[in-house]
Design a protein around this motif. Structure first.
Motif, PDB file in Angstrom:
ATOM      1  N   MET A  12       0.887  -1.198  -0.021  1.00  0.00           N
ATOM      2  CA  MET A  12       0.148   0.050  -0.034  1.00  0.00           C
ATOM      3  C   MET A  12       0.715   1.194   0.018  1.00  0.00           C
ATOM      4  O   MET A  12       0.307   2.183  -0.850  1.00  0.00           O
ATOM      5  CB  MET A  12      -1.159  -0.040   1.270  1.00  0.00           C
ATOM      6  N   GLY A  13       1.916   1.157   0.645  1.00  0.00           N
ATOM      7  CA  GLY A  13       2.723   2.517   0.741  1.00  0.00           C
ATOM      8  C   GLY A  13       3.370   2.703  -0.874  1.00  0.00           C
ATOM      9  O   GLY A  13       3.259   3.839  -1.048  1.00  0.00           O
ATOM     10  N   ARG A  14       3.648   1.897  -1.514  1.00  0.00           N
ATOM     11  CA  ARG A  14       4.101   2.228  -2.707  1.00  0.00           C
ATOM     12  C   ARG A  14       2.986   2.673  -3.911  1.00  0.00           C
ATOM     13  O   ARG A  14       3.022   3.498  -4.549  1.00  0.00           O
ATOM     14  CB  ARG A  14       4.663   0.757  -3.565  1.00  0.00           C
ATOM     15  N   MET A  15       1.658   2.055  -3.411  1.00  0.00           N
ATOM     16  CA  MET A  15       0.588   2.608  -3.972  1.00  0.00           C
ATOM     17  C   MET A  15       0.504   3.928  -3.708  1.00  0.00           C
ATOM     18  O   MET A  15      -0.075   5.034  -4.676  1.00  0.00           O
ATOM     19  CB  MET A  15      -0.534   1.815  -3.912  1.00  0.00           C
ATOM     20  N   LEU A  16       0.533   4.462  -2.543  1.00  0.00           N
ATOM     21  CA  LEU A  16       0.316   5.823  -1.952  1.00  0.00           C
ATOM     22  C   LEU A  16       1.528   6.659  -2.643  1.00  0.00           C
ATOM     23  O   LEU A  16       1.185   7.901  -3.045  1.00  0.00           O
ATOM     24  CB  LEU A  16       0.400   5.713  -0.497  1.00  0.00           C
ATOM     25  N   VAL A  17       2.723   6.234  -2.728  1.00  0.00           N
ATOM     26  CA  VAL A  17       3.664   7.003  -3.399  1.00  0.00           C
ATOM     27  C   VAL A  17       3.131   7.394  -4.718  1.00  0.00           C
ATOM     28  O   VAL A  17       3.296   8.747  -5.255  1.00  0.00           O
ATOM     29  CB  VAL A  17       4.907   6.421  -3.314  1.00  0.00           C
ATOM     30  N   GLY A  45      10.582   6.912  -5.438  1.00  0.00           N
ATOM     31  CA  GLY A  45      10.016   6.569  -6.676  1.00  0.00           C
ATOM     32  C   GLY A  45      10.122   5.491  -7.431  1.00  0.00           C
ATOM     33  O   GLY A  45       9.427   4.752  -8.029  1.00  0.00           O
ATOM     34  N   LEU A  46      11.596   5.283  -7.408  1.00  0.00           N
ATOM     35  CA  LEU A  46      11.941   3.768  -8.040  1.00  0.00           C
ATOM     36  C   LEU A  46      11.015   2.450  -7.263  1.00  0.00           C
ATOM     37  O   LEU A  46      10.592   1.570  -7.993  1.00  0.00           O
ATOM     38  CB  LEU A  46      13.165   3.519  -7.926  1.00  0.00           C
ATOM     39  N   LEU A  47      11.135   2.295  -6.180  1.00  0.00           N
ATOM     40  CA  LEU A  47      10.309   1.324  -5.136  1.00  0.00           C
ATOM     41  C   LEU A  47       8.871   1.225  -5.776  1.00  0.00           C
ATOM     42  O   LEU A  47       8.431   0.217  -5.833  1.00  0.00           O
ATOM     43  CB  LEU A  47      10.477   1.555  -3.839  1.00  0.00           C
ATOM     44  N   ALA A  48       8.322   2.593  -6.219  1.00  0.00           N
ATOM     45  CA  ALA A  48       6.876   2.674  -6.616  1.00  0.00           C
ATOM     46  C   ALA A  48       6.782   2.326  -8.119  1.00  0.00           C
ATOM     47  O   ALA A  48       5.709   2.468  -8.618  1.00  0.00           O
ATOM     48  CB  ALA A  48       6.545   3.847  -6.121  1.00  0.00           C
TER      49      ALA A  48
END
Length: 268
Positions: A12-17, A45-48
């Protein structure tokens, strides 16, 4: 609006980013992970799955909050309580999508809300919150001779049950009848349970596969049944709702708000 995402390396954190990146008027001020995370120092950014944004994942939440306007939080109950205290100290809005909160966690959020705006919801989507408003209306209209059952299904990895959304719907049903959900809730049936007690609100939980989130509220009477349902097909809608809540929180007085406030659904 400068937003912080906590639990930024999680699903969810990556989706939030990503949602912050795509939202006009928003910028990712910081990305926070727990101390010891293997993702510390990585580009958020890269993680997302986005181009590099030069926001490196940090474990210093206090410093991140001090330079932001709001924090987006879909972490764990204990972490959310800790973040609520830090957000109140920094005077920034706290958007809470964390589920599995117990009374002690809710009490801590209420205390923090005396110092800053907190928007909490078991589900941030427009559809689910509209469904909750409809459930509240139907529950208030129908008598207690109509039984209420809430059925939910999620993916096999979900750790809390019933889901935060199911509890949200149960609370709406209880509000419609002007009763306390804690006193009317039946979460487990197993073995010889006897006849259904009138006026109770039942929950059934299903887990399996990759289901994002299915919820159904059943109103059953003698000879007829009314069913209201919602199917979530993409988790990104929760992230988009959280960003919408953050934008709505700008300039709000301290207090505990819901997505019904954000979406203007209280009149239904």
């Amino acid at each position: 609006m400068r937003l912080v995402v906590v639990g930024a390396a999680g699903r969810m954190g990556r989706m939030l980013v990503k949602a912050v990146h795509e939202a006009p008027g928003c910028v990712l001020a910081a990305a926070v992970e727990r101390p010891g995370s293997a993702m510390l120092g990585q580009d958020a950014g890269l993680l997302a799955g986005l181009p590099a944004n030069k926001v490196t994942v940090t474990d210093d939440a206090a410093s991140a909050f001090a330079a932001a306007d709001a924090v987006l939080d879909f972490t764990t109950p204990d972490s959310t309580v800790a973040f609520a205290a830090l957000a109140a100290q920094a005077g920034i809005a706290h958007i809470v999508g964390t589920t599995g909160l117990e009374p002690r966690h809710l009490a801590a959020l209420e205390a923090a809300a005396s110092r800053t705006a907190i928007i909490r919801s078991g589900n941030m989507s427009l559809g689910v919150n509209l469904l909750a408003a409809l459930v509240r209306k139907v529950s208030a209209t129908l008598g207690t001779d109509w039984d209420i059952e809430i059925v939910e299904m999620h993916h096999r990895m979900k750790v809390d049950a019933p889901s935060g959304t199911a509890v949200l719907l149960g609370e709406a049903a209880a509000q419609g009848r002007a009763v306390d959900l804690a006193e009317k809730r039946v979460a487990v049936r197993d073995g010889h349970t006897g006849a259904r007690e009138p006026g109770t609100i039942g929950f059934a939980t299903l887990r399996g596969g990759t289901v994002v989130g299915d919820h159904k509220v059943v109103f059953a009477s003698m000879g007829e049944r009314l069913e209201l349902s919602h199917i979530a097909e993409d988790r990104s809608l929760f992230a988009q709702g959280a960003v919408k809540a953050a934008l709505w929180s700008k300039g709000r007085a301290p207090g505990l708000y819901s997505m019904a406030d954000v979406l203007g659904l209280d009149a239904l």
